[in-house]
Scaffold this active site. Structure first.
Site, PDB file in Angstrom:
ATOM      1  N   ASP B  38       0.801  -1.232   0.000  1.00 46.25           N
ATOM      2  CA  ASP B  38       0.000   0.000   0.000  1.00 46.25           C
ATOM      3  C   ASP B  38       0.833   1.281   0.000  1.00 46.25           C
ATOM      4  O   ASP B  38       0.301   2.361   0.205  1.00 46.25           O
ATOM      5  CB  ASP B  38      -0.912   0.016   1.239  1.00 46.25           C
ATOM      6  CG  ASP B  38      -1.748  -1.243   1.318  1.00 46.25           C
ATOM      7  OD1 ASP B  38      -2.171  -1.716   0.252  1.00 46.25           O
ATOM      8  OD2 ASP B  38      -1.948  -1.751   2.437  1.00 46.25           O
ATOM      9  N   SER B  42       3.704   1.038  -7.143  1.00 42.69           N
ATOM     10  CA  SER B  42       3.303   0.911  -8.540  1.00 42.69           C
ATOM     11  C   SER B  42       2.817   2.248  -9.083  1.00 42.69           C
ATOM     12  O   SER B  42       3.053   2.594 -10.239  1.00 42.69           O
ATOM     13  CB  SER B  42       2.216  -0.143  -8.686  1.00 42.69           C
ATOM     14  OG  SER B  42       2.724  -1.414  -8.357  1.00 42.69           O
ATOM     15  N   SER B 474      19.232 -51.462   1.612  1.00 37.28           N
ATOM     16  CA  SER B 474      19.779 -52.431   2.555  1.00 37.28           C
ATOM     17  C   SER B 474      19.275 -53.815   2.159  1.00 37.28           C
ATOM     18  O   SER B 474      18.087 -53.983   1.860  1.00 37.28           O
ATOM     19  CB  SER B 474      19.306 -52.074   3.969  1.00 37.28           C
ATOM     20  OG  SER B 474      19.749 -53.055   4.880  1.00 37.28           O
ATOM     21  N   GLY B 477      22.151 -56.623  -1.773  1.00 36.97           N
ATOM     22  CA  GLY B 477      23.245 -57.491  -2.217  1.00 36.97           C
ATOM     23  C   GLY B 477      24.510 -56.733  -2.614  1.00 36.97           C
ATOM     24  O   GLY B 477      25.383 -57.294  -3.280  1.00 36.97           O
ATOM     25  N   SER B 546      24.061 -45.247   0.439  1.00 37.44           N
ATOM     26  CA  SER B 546      24.185 -43.903  -0.161  1.00 37.44           C
ATOM     27  C   SER B 546      22.899 -43.495  -0.894  1.00 37.44           C
ATOM     28  O   SER B 546      22.879 -43.423  -2.117  1.00 37.44           O
ATOM     29  CB  SER B 546      25.403 -43.823  -1.086  1.00 37.44           C
ATOM     30  OG  SER B 546      25.477 -44.921  -1.972  1.00 37.44           O
TER      31      SER B 546
END
Lengths: 316, 635
Positions: B38, B42, B474, B477, B546
């Site tokens: 306000d 602009s 996990s 393998g 990771s």
């Protein structure tokens, strides 16, 4: 080689750069960043005055090498003959490869500005551009758009990211700080780069004048064959073709006209004018009371936010 | 109404040549406007554009039409509508991004960054301020200095804007009361002093009524300072001030049209340069003299800060993109650890220890950010404790780069002191930073060149070093397959080493827990060890879950090109969970194990790994053979 061009200096013990020098330096910086960071850049060349300035800046940026990317014109087959002539010459003068792409589907379906309205722009330009970028695998494309042209462009970034399907998401653009541009992207994504973002129409004209940039003669007034269509004044650049598409031969009258922007000849309104030199053109522009894009039909079809909509669809 | 400073002066019609001559010589100023919704921001910008006749009749007609339709000024023209942009914002009646506007007077072209005042848009304000020479900070005269006034001023000051204008707006609504104006200025001065703002220019004005913007107002006869446009026309621009500093030019691109020409292209950040000047190329430190400053318009006798040029040197010195050419006897510093202010700009918060791309000038390196020393509350300027930075937060942090970079403190040089941080996965610009100084420990550590290089180490072992980075859930393998691969490589007389949870967690990383930053640090250390082992010529196999792409990317960036082989041991969660060799999934499902990958912590599968093995279709031995086939010949 042209003699050294020196901008007039301001009255300051130090050398304060003029606005044109600073705009030039910024545009050159942007182009060099793209060449250093993108894999396969291309310069989109529309043959208009902004394209002419952009091409001139590219020559300066990489001198004495030619600009290390091709020029590409996404053609609609409906451009003015004078534009095609300059296109060939400009590419040759710059020592650059010229690629012209015409959307084969639009050609096959005979898309034209009279019968197909907005589809003409969509097929030839929007789709044509996407096709061309995909066909050649360009990952960065320079365009000559300016922020002062239209309200929604005031917020467009200099580096504008497009998804792999060429979409533009106004919410997902990167902040641009200092003169640091983040050009990283994933495979398939591309960037539209606007080196003239901070130039205004007056800047463009002043630069054309200062640097003797060659532009299409249609910007200057001359006696040319014209016809009236739906309240607008147009140039009969190829009367036979017009007749074929319109179904009748429009009434031709010779008038002293010029163009403030250049596009497809049946879509680009002419203005009656006596301005035949650069000075007179600029004078007319400064005294005129309507904005630049008004002569082009493209902005009118969807109200105020139409350019923004086009951008989301992939139009430049 | 027509002011002679603006474009519709009589010269256009009478003597266009004289007019153009005049306008060819303009300078250029970039400024930002900051204010709350306000404050009339602009309206002020709209007024500047309107008074400069940058608005054409068709736009004006649309404006008048819109003013009646959606305007907030009754039948009056609503200037604010001129500068609103994207359709959605327009409907909401707020500006949500930085917009750039242009206007010009006889003396200057102006680029206005229109910056929003909402708290959550610090990001946009910082963006707009980064390129500005000057800031216009709006205050509603009825309200005086508010929290957001302080915030805007603080941000502008941090971004290095020395030229601040305090625009005390809406003076018409307080009857142009001088006492009230003076009180606001005194209030602001006290605040400005407290954060180190040396000077500012306060102007009483009204955007709506047009007082003291482009014409001097009769309503404020007590005010004898400059009106806004005069101040903007005469204040110094940064690029001019930068000329007095030592010469620095980041090399952007090396121009080599043929073997006889080698030009260094770049935009001069500070200083001036002439043929014959002695320059130093950093970080190498090599020196040479300027042979020529090449442009398409002919060689230059001098070039100054702000210009984009191409420089050739007398000697063939090896300089490339990212290097900086500088005055030989006064070069900038080179370092890899810094204190800096960071503004966070992304929805996803800063992750301490994660590798980001850092771009500064034309240098792009990998960098990590330490836990913030403190966060700065932009409303109170208080220093707060912080573990990370969220969107629109500002903090002071240590930054470490993986390579030494050429830099200067931001206060001396925006180009060599300002940087952006880029997320390595999303490629978004996530942060902006301003370097304060390098940390001493980095200045004192010098790289000791060794006589036996990594090349020697590798050739003695008759192999090519590699990091085979196994990643997967996990129970997928990883360790089993990595073990098989190592056995097969041993049979081929390859020198290898397997890093896994057992030999790392119990020693090197026993001080680390399972928090996010500890997990990142765990991976980083493993990466560093793997890197040392490749320097020693070994083929390193690592078997760690990771789970995060960014962390694997960090390791990939550490290791020499092509030596990092990411192997995705691709096992669906159901299969891994069904195997549950160590009983961990069961515990996690029962809630006894927190942050377990696949259960309550995500696994980010590699998008494009060098090798992918499917353990449902292959036995561990088949998988090992497949991997060996992919990585041979290894010589």
């Amino acid at each position: 080689m042209s003699p050294p061009h020196v901008f007039h200096q301001l009255e300051d013990p130090r050398m304060t750069l003029t606005h044109l020098q600073r705009l030039e330096a910024e545009s050159i910086h942007i182009m060099r960043e793209v060449v250093a960071e993108a894999e396969k850049p291309v310069m989109l060349y529309s043959i208009g005055k902004d394209s002419a300035v952009m091409l001139h800046l590219a020559k300066k940026a990489f001198y004495p090498s030619p600009p290390p990317f091709p020029l590409m014109h996404v053609d609609t087959t409906w451009k003015f003959q004078d534009m095609y002539a300059l296109r060939e010459k400009a590419a040759q003068d710059a020592g650059m490869e010229l690629i012209v792409h015409q959307n084969p589907e639009a050609a096959e379906r005979g898309i034209n500005p009279f019968d197909h309205g907005p589809l003409h722009t969509d097929m030839w330009k929007t789709e044509g551009l996407k096709q061309a970028l995909d066909k050649y695998g360009f990952d960065a494309a320079f365009g000559g758009a300016r922020r002062d042209e239209e309200k929604s462009r005031a917020k467009e970034r200099i580096f504008s990211f497009r998804t792999a399907t060429h979409g533009w998401d106004p919410k997902n653009q990167r902040p641009e700080l200092w003169n640091l541009y983040n050009a990283r992207k994933k495979k398939g994504e591309s960037i539209r780069v606007f080196p003239l973002s901070n130039w205004t129409e007056l800047d463009i004209w002043q630069y054309i004048m200062a640097e003797n940039v060659e532009i299409v003669p249609l910007y200057f007034s001359a006696r040319r064959p014209t016809y009236e269509y739906e309240g607008g004044l147009f140039m009969a650049d190829d009367i036979d073709r017009l007749e074929k598409v319109m179904g009748y031969r429009p009434e031709i009258a010779e008038r002293s006209i010029r163009f403030r922007t250049l596009g497809c000849f049946p879509l680009t309104g002419a203005v009656e004018s006596e301005a035949a030199t650069l000075q007179e053109v600029v004078q007319e522009m400064l005294l005129t009371t309507t904005s630049e894009r008004q002569g082009r039909v493209i902005d009118k079809d969807a109200g105020d936010a139409s350019m923004e909509k086009k951008k989301q669809e992939g139009y430049f | 109404m027509t002011d002679p400073i603006y474009k519709t002066d009589a010269l256009i019609a009478d003597d266009i040549e004289a007019y153009l001559e005049q306008h060819q010589n303009k300078s250029m100023l970039r400024f930002i406007t900051c204010g709350s919704v306000d404050d009339g921001k602009s309206t002020l910008i709209g007024r500047l554009l309107y008074d400069s006749k940058m608005i054409f009749e068709d736009q004006l007609a649309a404006l008048e039409n819109d003013s009646r339709k959606v305007g907030t000024q009754g039948q009056e023209i609503d200037f604010a509508l001129l500068v609103d942009g994207l359709a959605a914002e327009r409907e909401q009646g707020i500006t949500i991004d930085v917009a750039y506007r242009f206007f010009a007077t006889k003396k200057r072209k102006f680029i206005v960054a229109d910056c929003p005042g909402h708290e959550q848009y610090t990001r946009n304000m910082v963006t707009g301020a980064s390129t500005a020479d000057c800031a216009v900070i709006l205050i509603d005269a009825r309200k005086g200095v508010l929290v957001q006034t302080r915030r805007h001023s603080f941000l502008c000051h941090r971004l290095g804007i020395k030229n601040l204008v305090l625009a005390v707006n809406k003076m018409d609504l307080i009857d142009y009361d001088q006492a009230r104006f003076d009180a606001i200025v005194a209030d602001y001065r006290a605040f400005a002093d407290s954060i180190g703002i040396e000077s500012f220019t306060a102007i009483p004005m009204s955007g709506l009524a047009g007082d003291n913007i482009t014409t001097r107002s009769d309503n404020t006869r007590w005010y004898d300072g400059p009106i806004l446009i005069r101040h903007l026309e005469t204040t110094e621009v940064n690029s001019t001030a930068n000329q007095a500093k030592p010469f620095r030019m980041p090399v952007q691109w090396v121009n080599r049209p043929n073997l006889d020409f080698r030009g260094f292209a770049g935009q001069i950040a500070t200083g001036t340069v002439r043929p014959g000047d002695e320059l130093r190329s950093l970080p190498s430190g090599k020196t040479s003299k300027v042979k020529s400053i090449v442009t398409m318009d002919g060689d230059l006798d001098e070039a100054v800060a702000g210009q984009s040029v191409t420089i050739t040197l007398e000697d063939e010195i090896d300089s490339s993109r990212g290097d900086v050419l500088a005055t030989a006897d006064d070069p900038p510093e080179v370092a890899d650890q810094f204190e800096s202010t960071i503004v966070w700009m992304d929805d996803e918060p800063l992750v301490v220890g994660r590798g980001y791309w850092l771009k500064l000038g034309t240098q792009t390196v990998s960098a990590t950010v330490a836990e913030p020393k403190y966060e700065i509350d932009v409303n109170t300027m208080e220093h707060l404790a912080a573990q990370r930075l969220h969107l629109n937060q500002i903090g002071v942090c240590e930054v470490t780069t993986d390579k030494r970079i050429v830099f200067e403190p931001y206060v001396d040089n925006r180009t060599l002191g300002g940087f952006i941080l880029i997320d390595k996965i999303t490629n978004r610009t996530v942060g902006a930073g301003m370097l304060h100084f390098s940390l001493r420990r980095s200045q004192n550590v010098h790289w000791q060149p060794t006589d036996i290089t990594r090349g020697h180490h590798a050739s003695m072992k008759n192999q090519t070093p590699r990091v085979l980075w196994f990643t997967g859930l996990s129970g997928s393998g990883k360790s089993t397959i990595a073990n098989e691969v190592e056995k097969k490589l041993a049979l081929m007389n390859r020198h290898t080493f397997l890093l896994d949870g057992d030999n790392v967690r119990h020693g090197l990383n026993k001080d680390l827990g399972f928090t996010e930053s500890d997990r990142i640090e765990n991976i980083r250390r493993i990466g560093e060890v793997a890197k040392l082992m490749t320097d020693a010529g070994l083929i390193v196999l690592t078997a760690f879950i990771s789970p995060f792409r960014a962390d694997r990317q960090l390791v990939r960036d550490m290791i020499d090109g092509g030596e990092f082989i990411e192997i995705h041991v691709d096992t669906p969660l159901e299969v891994a969970e069904a195997r549950d060799v160590k009983g961990l999934y069961k515990k996690a499902r029962e809630g006894k194990l927190k942050n377990f990958t696949g259960i309550d912590s995500p696994y980010e599968a590699p998008e494009d790994p060098e090798i992918r093995v499917n353990t449902v279709e292959m036995t561990p031995e088949e998988a090992a053979d497949y991997i060996i086939g992919k990585i041979l010949p290894l010589k």
